[in-house]
Write a protein that holds these residues in place. Structure first.
Motif, PDB file in Angstrom:
ATOM      1  N   MET A 110      -5.217 -46.867 -76.232  1.00  0.00           N
ATOM      2  CA  MET A 110      -4.653 -45.918 -77.853  1.00  0.00           C
ATOM      3  C   MET A 110      -4.344 -44.678 -77.298  1.00  0.00           C
ATOM      4  SD  MET A 110      -8.282 -43.011 -78.291  1.00  0.00           S
ATOM      5  CE  MET A 110      -9.013 -43.715 -79.258  1.00  0.00           C
ATOM      6  N   ARG A 111      -2.601 -44.731 -78.918  1.00  0.00           N
ATOM      7  CA  ARG A 111      -2.319 -43.593 -78.190  1.00  0.00           C
ATOM      8  C   ARG A 111      -2.383 -42.360 -78.929  1.00  0.00           C
ATOM      9  NH1 ARG A 111       1.242 -44.772 -84.299  1.00  0.00           N
ATOM     10  NH2 ARG A 111       2.525 -43.976 -83.080  1.00  0.00           N
ATOM     11  N   THR A 112      -2.165 -41.684 -77.591  1.00  0.00           N
ATOM     12  CA  THR A 112      -2.159 -39.981 -76.890  1.00  0.00           C
ATOM     13  C   THR A 112      -1.296 -39.110 -78.093  1.00  0.00           C
ATOM     14  OG1 THR A 112      -0.038 -40.468 -75.526  1.00  0.00           O
ATOM     15  CG2 THR A 112      -2.502 -40.571 -74.784  1.00  0.00           C
ATOM     16  N   ILE A 113      -1.907 -38.178 -78.008  1.00  0.00           N
ATOM     17  CA  ILE A 113      -0.855 -37.152 -78.961  1.00  0.00           C
ATOM     18  C   ILE A 113      -0.559 -35.619 -78.149  1.00  0.00           C
ATOM     19  CG2 ILE A 113      -0.484 -35.324 -80.611  1.00  0.00           C
ATOM     20  CD1 ILE A 113      -3.083 -37.458 -82.746  1.00  0.00           C
ATOM     21  N   ALA A 114       0.594 -34.889 -77.774  1.00  0.00           N
ATOM     22  CA  ALA A 114       0.884 -34.287 -77.125  1.00  0.00           C
ATOM     23  C   ALA A 114       2.230 -32.927 -77.961  1.00  0.00           C
ATOM     24  CB  ALA A 114       2.161 -34.771 -76.572  1.00  0.00           C
ATOM     25  N   ALA A 115       1.184 -32.222 -78.094  1.00  0.00           N
ATOM     26  CA  ALA A 115       2.113 -30.794 -79.397  1.00  0.00           C
ATOM     27  C   ALA A 115       2.320 -29.829 -77.852  1.00  0.00           C
ATOM     28  CB  ALA A 115       0.339 -30.064 -79.665  1.00  0.00           C
ATOM     29  N   SER A 116       4.061 -29.267 -78.764  1.00  0.00           N
ATOM     30  CA  SER A 116       4.750 -27.850 -77.706  1.00  0.00           C
ATOM     31  C   SER A 116       4.844 -26.975 -79.061  1.00  0.00           C
ATOM     32  CB  SER A 116       5.527 -29.153 -77.633  1.00  0.00           C
ATOM     33  OG  SER A 116       6.801 -28.420 -76.586  1.00  0.00           O
ATOM     34  N   LEU A 117       4.701 -26.161 -78.591  1.00  0.00           N
ATOM     35  CA  LEU A 117       4.954 -24.852 -78.369  1.00  0.00           C
ATOM     36  C   LEU A 117       5.543 -24.014 -77.796  1.00  0.00           C
ATOM     37  CD1 LEU A 117       1.071 -24.767 -80.482  1.00  0.00           C
ATOM     38  CD2 LEU A 117       3.302 -24.206 -81.327  1.00  0.00           C
ATOM     39  N   PHE A 118       6.159 -23.033 -78.592  1.00  0.00           N
ATOM     40  CA  PHE A 118       7.378 -21.767 -78.176  1.00  0.00           C
ATOM     41  C   PHE A 118       6.555 -20.402 -78.640  1.00  0.00           C
ATOM     42  CE2 PHE A 118      11.451 -23.549 -80.006  1.00  0.00           C
ATOM     43  CZ  PHE A 118      11.640 -24.781 -77.703  1.00  0.00           C
ATOM     44  N   ILE A 119       5.769 -19.639 -77.416  1.00  0.00           N
ATOM     45  CA  ILE A 119       4.929 -18.488 -77.366  1.00  0.00           C
ATOM     46  C   ILE A 119       4.845 -17.590 -76.562  1.00  0.00           C
ATOM     47  CG2 ILE A 119       3.250 -20.177 -75.650  1.00  0.00           C
ATOM     48  CD1 ILE A 119       0.911 -19.169 -76.781  1.00  0.00           C
ATOM     49  N   SER A 120       4.601 -16.238 -77.016  1.00  0.00           N
ATOM     50  CA  SER A 120       5.563 -15.290 -76.175  1.00  0.00           C
ATOM     51  C   SER A 120       4.431 -15.143 -75.157  1.00  0.00           C
ATOM     52  CB  SER A 120       5.335 -14.188 -77.647  1.00  0.00           C
ATOM     53  OG  SER A 120       3.952 -13.605 -77.813  1.00  0.00           O
ATOM     54  N   LEU A 121       4.599 -14.276 -74.513  1.00  0.00           N
ATOM     55  CA  LEU A 121       3.553 -13.698 -73.463  1.00  0.00           C
ATOM     56  C   LEU A 121       2.008 -12.748 -74.045  1.00  0.00           C
ATOM     57  CD1 LEU A 121       3.686 -13.681 -70.061  1.00  0.00           C
ATOM     58  CD2 LEU A 121       3.974 -11.616 -70.700  1.00  0.00           C
TER      59      LEU A 121
END
Length: 202
Positions: A1-12
């Motif tokens: 099964m394929r995996t999903i990874a999310a990436s985000l810039f986020i402030s403190l």
């Protein structure tokens, strides 16, 4: 099964909206390497994120500047756009997600292929987390309190336990944190916490 990874810039203080307004002073080679490492042959994008990417990266690829290679990688990737409205695409390898998000992403994960990446696209990330479809959440936490704008996590009835599997500190003070879904956090009380503290003191 394929995996999903999310990436985000986020402030403190948890803001993920309009990172272009506060992110760039913290960008360095370390962050560039982290962002590049998250690229995949399939991208799942919300409408706003897609429009932002499509409005910038094809032109950068055509100009042939220092980021043309990354722009070409984005252009060559399969880009699946989540939108309730029909769209016309001019950027190559772009398509509209068909049907219900959860059902479509579940089917996508069962296809043959490599990892699926989600960049930005906060509403998509929230829905995937709630549905248990997100395998990894990559957060680049910037040492700034933006104090206005949309936060990553909105109000809801159910908590979302996460497990930290990687952490790194960049020279700019940015924290690179990688989480995966965890089992239920369970019930605990103040007395339980005191008991753990007492055991540690023995």
């Amino acid at each position: 099964m394929r995996t999903i990874a999310a990436s985000l810039f986020i402030s403190l203080d948890g803001v993920v909206e309009e990172p272009a307004q506060w992110h760039f002073p913290y960008f360095n080679d370390e962050m560039g390497a982290a962002v590049t490492a998250q690229m995949a042959d399939t991208l799942l994008l919300g409408r706003k994120t897609y429009d932002s990417f499509a409005g910038a990266w094809p032109e950068r690829e055509a100009e042939g500047g220092e980021d043309a290679g990354f722009a070409k990688t984005l252009g060559d990737a399969r880009k699946i756009v989540v939108s309730r409205q029909p769209l016309e695409f001019s950027w190559r390898n772009s398509e509209l997600l068909q049907g219900d998000l959860v059902e479509a992403v579940t089917a996508l994960k069962n296809e043959q292929g490599g990892r699926i990446a989600v960049s930005g696209s906060v509403s998509v990330v929230r829905q995937l987390l709630a549905a248990g479809l997100l395998d990894e959440l990559h957060l680049l936490v910037h040492p700034i309190a933006v104090r206005k704008g949309e936060r990553l996590f909105d109000e809801g009835e159910n908590s979302i336990p996460l497990e930290l599997i990687k952490s790194e500190t960049f020279a700019t003070g940015v924290l690179y944190l990688v989480y995966r879904p965890a089992g239920a956090s369970g019930d605990a009380s103040y007395d339980d916490a005191k008991a753990h503290l007492s055991q540690g003191e023995q």
